[in-house]
Enzyme design. Structure first.
Site, mmCIF file in Angstrom:
data_model
loop_
_atom_site.group_PDB
_atom_site.id
_atom_site.type_symbol
_atom_site.label_atom_id
_atom_site.label_comp_id
_atom_site.label_asym_id
_atom_site.label_seq_id
_atom_site.Cartn_x
_atom_site.Cartn_y
_atom_site.Cartn_z
ATOM 1 N N GLU A 1 37.871 76.460 0.552
ATOM 2 C CA GLU A 1 37.334 77.335 -0.523
ATOM 3 C C GLU A 1 38.224 78.018 -1.640
ATOM 4 O OE1 GLU A 1 33.972 77.434 -0.226
ATOM 5 O OE2 GLU A 1 33.876 76.715 1.651
ATOM 6 N N SER A 2 37.882 77.890 -2.734
ATOM 7 C CA SER A 2 38.929 77.876 -3.859
ATOM 8 C C SER A 2 39.455 79.311 -3.947
ATOM 9 C CB SER A 2 38.309 77.433 -5.112
ATOM 10 O OG SER A 2 37.003 78.230 -5.421
ATOM 11 N N CYS B 1 36.680 68.457 -10.219
ATOM 12 C CA CYS B 1 35.699 69.479 -9.915
ATOM 13 C C CYS B 1 36.622 70.916 -10.052
ATOM 14 C CB CYS B 1 36.058 69.361 -7.988
ATOM 15 S SG CYS B 1 35.538 70.993 -7.514
ATOM 16 N N VAL C 1 35.680 69.863 -0.950
ATOM 17 C CA VAL C 1 37.197 69.904 -1.783
ATOM 18 C C VAL C 1 36.852 71.344 -2.447
ATOM 19 C CG1 VAL C 1 37.821 67.664 -1.568
ATOM 20 C CG2 VAL C 1 36.771 68.664 -3.530
#
Length: 304
Positions: free
Chosen positions: A143-144, A91, A131
């Protein structure tokens, strides 16, 4: 940024949180704030979400390199104080977080998730079952970009944003440019639109040119200076996956040798940086994860 504390999911599909702590959102300019998604009264920002090697940059406990699916049990934590990253190996949004963790030499453990056949317990961590999710004690950050910013605030060495507030705002504004490139890239990779390589080039060039010209103006090796900064790490996952374009189209975009020279040089330099090189997968494995997503391959990320 949202930190979720002991999320409880009721069987009537209503989501409740025992507590939600809103931290400082001034890291983002209002003009680039993502549109919120609401689960009852709980706000989860809609930034895009989706094997580590032990190295000199971070110590990683390999809790589960195997991608866990439905019917599995969540592995018990080896240390309640240790950071835990819920991940999918390929991802790009998880990739951002892993880069920041490595850049800051943080000790953390990883649990990989099968995103096609998600374990039931994942929804206790993230209401949408996405993820990355970072667990710290009894708190979970999702949330990245929120995770990356949390890590930069809580673990300030080395700092990944410029110390100058104006320059920091400029870097954050460029996240919007990266977001547009991501949207175009996904359209191409998922074959949502049929276009010639020249047509795709015309779509990508305006935002790629903005990044190229910005780095050229700075006159530095990386956007962060002579070492990579937050902007470099947020952009890199898409640069690593750029070769997927060739896999899908069967040929490269028709770039002239004098086009995007600065950003192309940056890409080569970033690939050799130890933080990046230690977890490099390349476009081929990423594209197999795309094929899993669209049903062209069986949902087995461990077979990639």
């Amino acid at each position: 940024m949202l930190i979720l504390n002991k999320l409880t999911i009721l069987r009537d599909k209503t989501y409740h949180f025992q507590s939600v702590i809103h931290l400082n959102r001034n890291l983002y300019k209002k003009s680039i704030q993502p549109k919120p998604v609401f689960f009852n009264k709980v706000k989860v920002t809609s930034h895009s979400s989706c094997r580590h090697k032990i190295n000199s940059f971070s110590t990683i406990s390999k809790m589960s390199l195997k991608h866990l699916g439905a019917g599995s049990e969540c592995p018990p934590k080896s240390d309640e104080k240790k950071l835990r990253l819920y991940s999918m190996e390929y991802c790009p949004f998880v990739h951002r977080v892993r880069l920041v963790l490595r850049a800051k030499n943080l000790d953390f453990e990883t649990v990989n998730i099968n995103l096609i056949n998600k374990p039931e317990w994942l929804f206790k961590l993230h209401p949408e079952g996405k993820v990355p999710a970072l667990e710290i004690g009894d708190k979970v950050i999702v949330e990245s970009l929120d995770i990356c910013n949390y890590l930069d605030q809580e673990y300030p060495n080395p700092p990944l944003y410029p110390s100058d507030p104006t320059q920091k705002e400029k870097d954050i504004a460029l996240f919007d440019v990266i977001g547009k490139l991501h949207g175009n890239f996904i359209d191409l990779v998922l074959k949502k639109e049929t276009k010639t390589p020249q047509e795709w080039k015309n779509i990508f060039m305006p935002n790629l040119t903005k990044l190229n010209d910005e780095l050229k103006q700075r006159g530095t090796t990386y956007f962060g200076g002579e070492t990579p900064g937050m902007l470099d790490y947020v952009l890199w996952p898409w640069a690593e996956r750029a070769g997927t374009v060739v896999i899908v189209l069967g040929e490269k975009l028709p770039l002239e040798s004098n086009e995007l020279e600065v950003i192309r040089k940056w890409r080569k330099t970033m690939q050799e940086h130890p933080v990046v090189a230690g977890i490099y997968h390349g476009p081929e494995k990423f594209y197999k994860s795309v094929q899993i997503k669209v049903g062209e391959l069986p949902p087995d990320y461990d077979a990639i």
